[in-house]
Design an enzyme around this catalytic site. Structure first.
Site, PDB file in Angstrom:
ATOM      1  N   ASP A 198       0.629  -1.238  -0.102  1.00  0.00           N
ATOM      2  CA  ASP A 198       0.061   0.099  -0.084  1.00  0.00           C
ATOM      3  C   ASP A 198       0.763   1.340  -0.031  1.00  0.00           C
ATOM      4  OD1 ASP A 198      -2.007   1.650   0.012  1.00  0.00           O
ATOM      5  OD2 ASP A 198      -2.470   1.514   2.444  1.00  0.00           O
ATOM      6  N   ASP A 222       1.159   1.376  -5.286  1.00  0.00           N
ATOM      7  CA  ASP A 222      -0.555   1.359  -5.196  1.00  0.00           C
ATOM      8  C   ASP A 222      -1.186   2.429  -5.829  1.00  0.00           C
ATOM      9  OD1 ASP A 222      -2.795   0.283  -4.322  1.00  0.00           O
ATOM     10  OD2 ASP A 222      -2.902   1.572  -2.528  1.00  0.00           O
ATOM     11  N   ASP A 226      -3.964   9.016  -3.350  1.00  0.00           N
ATOM     12  CA  ASP A 226      -5.210   8.485  -2.608  1.00  0.00           C
ATOM     13  C   ASP A 226      -5.547   9.320  -1.604  1.00  0.00           C
ATOM     14  OD1 ASP A 226      -5.020   6.131  -4.086  1.00  0.00           O
ATOM     15  OD2 ASP A 226      -4.689   4.777  -2.476  1.00  0.00           O
ATOM     16  N   ARG A 273      -8.893   5.447 -12.385  1.00  0.00           N
ATOM     17  CA  ARG A 273      -8.927   6.510 -11.445  1.00  0.00           C
ATOM     18  C   ARG A 273      -8.330   7.583 -12.133  1.00  0.00           C
ATOM     19  NH1 ARG A 273      -7.170   3.011  -6.006  1.00  0.00           N
ATOM     20  NH2 ARG A 273      -8.516   1.475  -6.185  1.00  0.00           N
TER      21      ARG A 273
END
Ligand SMILES: *[C@@H]1O[C@H](CO)[C@@H](O)[C@H](O)[C@H]1NC(C)=O
Length: 383
Positions: A198, A222, A226, A273
């Site tokens: 992550d 990752d 985010d 994304r």
């Protein structure tokens, strides 16, 4: 340019203050009131508390920790005498990050220069306002480590070579952070799906007033960025995301409070994304350039209210996506050699002008503008 009165007085009293020191000239030290920047091709190198000197080259010396610690002292002079340096490295955010008291990072606080992971971490996690200037490429000592940045920090690359390699930043319940003029990434571990580690370029949980500007994010493990769990008041401008799978995810929350502005960004050779905006109260996306998008581009997801203006999509698969529960209003976009589906508008999106002022460029100019500017730029923080 508006020059504050005390600063003007300082400049008048010290006419040479804006000049640069010659090669081998003094550029800092206790009591030094002369120039604190060096002529092109040389770098100000700390010698002792009373003397820093312009030495050839742009690389920084090996006395890394010392240089960084004393930079706080030596660059103090710069903040009071060098107008260009102090204002150019310390700009405040626009867009949604300008609301809620504004995003000014460490502007006006202690200025330090770092060129290694330990010093970067030390200042980024310190209490108080810091402008942390990144000199050259800094390699994470532990691959994938996300430095837990604390409130009121500006982390800005000097020139065009500032880089965070093999690591990133984590924001957890903090506010007022500016990340500018840096290349960030290269934590890629060979797992395209990002399930092994992550490791993000920036991972933000429940944090607010975040401005990311003129950066390049590439090859993460990752997510490149985010923004999770009600992170809010976010602006991402003039930033490139490239060569990656899961690029920019915003959401992971049931609340619908996040407000983000994303403009003049370059999504290049990426999969998904771009961004995925899940349950955003307001998502304002304008003048982005998406090129070679293999899964999907701008995605209004969940209960998001999204306004898209003048975005240029080229070779993008599913350029615009909308969940049935989301609001989407896109206008002025160009689609070249795109595949898949482009979602139709639905509902009436919010009006960004009622929150802040902004200027939208003509869509035809977007690829050139974005390619030239969505990256570190020398004039943002020259020294
Ligand atoms: C397009 O992007 C994908 C990553 O999603 C990459 O694997 C591929 O090489 C890119 N294609 C070109 C022509 O650059």
């Amino acid at each position: 340019m508006h020059v504050p009165k005390p600063l003007l007085a300082a400049l008048l009293l010290a006419p040479g203050a804006l000049a640069q020191s010659p090669l081998y000239g003094q550029c800092g030290g206790i009591g030094w009131t002369g120039p604190t920047t060096c002529v092109s091709g040389s770098t100000c190198v700390y010698s002792n508390a009373y003397y820093s000197q312009c030495l050839p080259g742009t690389a920084v010396t090996t006395t890394t920790t010392k240089a960084a610690t004393t930079a706080a002292t030596t660059t103090k002079a710069a903040t009071t005498t060098t107008a260009a340096a102090s204002t150019s490295c310390q700009t405040a955010a626009h867009g949604f990050a300008a609301l809620n008291g504004g995003t000014t990072g460490g502007n006006g606080g202690t200025v330090v220069v770092v060129n290694n992971w330990a010093d970067l971490k030390k200042y980024a996690t310190s209490t108080g306002k810091y402008v942390i200037k990144v000199s050259g490429k800094i390699v994470a000592t532990t691959t994938g480590e996300e430095i837990p940045v604390t409130n009121d920090k500006t982390i800005v690359g000097i020139g065009t070579t500032g880089e965070i390699y093999g690591g990133g930043f984590g924001f957890n319940n903090v506010k007022n952070i500016i990340i500018r003029n840096l290349k960030i990434g290269n934590t890629y571990d060979g797992d395209w799906e990002g399930k092994t580690h992550d490791w993000d370029g920036i991972q933000s949980d429940t944090s607010s007033n975040i401005w990311v500007d003129h950066c390049i994010f590439e090859r993460g493990a990752d997510g490149l960025i985010d923004l999770r769990l009600d992170s809010n008041y976010i602006t991402i401008s003039y930033t490139t995301f490239r060569n990656h799978n899961k690029v920019l995810g915003i959401g992971w929350t049931d609340n619908v409070i996040t407000q983000a502005t994303i403009h003049h960004c370059y999504f290049q050779n990426v999969e998904q994304r771009n961004p995925s905006a899940d349950n955003l109260k307001y998502a304002h996306l304008y003048n982005n350039y998406l090129y070679n998008i293999t899964s999907y581009g701008h995605y209004s997801r969940g209960s998001t209210n999204m306004r898209i203006e003048n975005v240029y999509f080229e070779k993008a698969n599913n350029p615009i996506t909308r969940d049935s529960t989301a609001i989407l209003q896109a206008s002025g976009c160009t689609f070249v050699s795109c595949t898949g589906t482009t979602a139709a508008n639905s509902g009436t999106a919010f009006n960004p002008s009622s929150f802040y002022s902004y200027t939208v460029d003509a869509t035809a100019n977007v690829p050139a503008l974005v390619k030239a500017n969505a990256q570190p730029i020398a004039s943002i923080c020259p020294s």
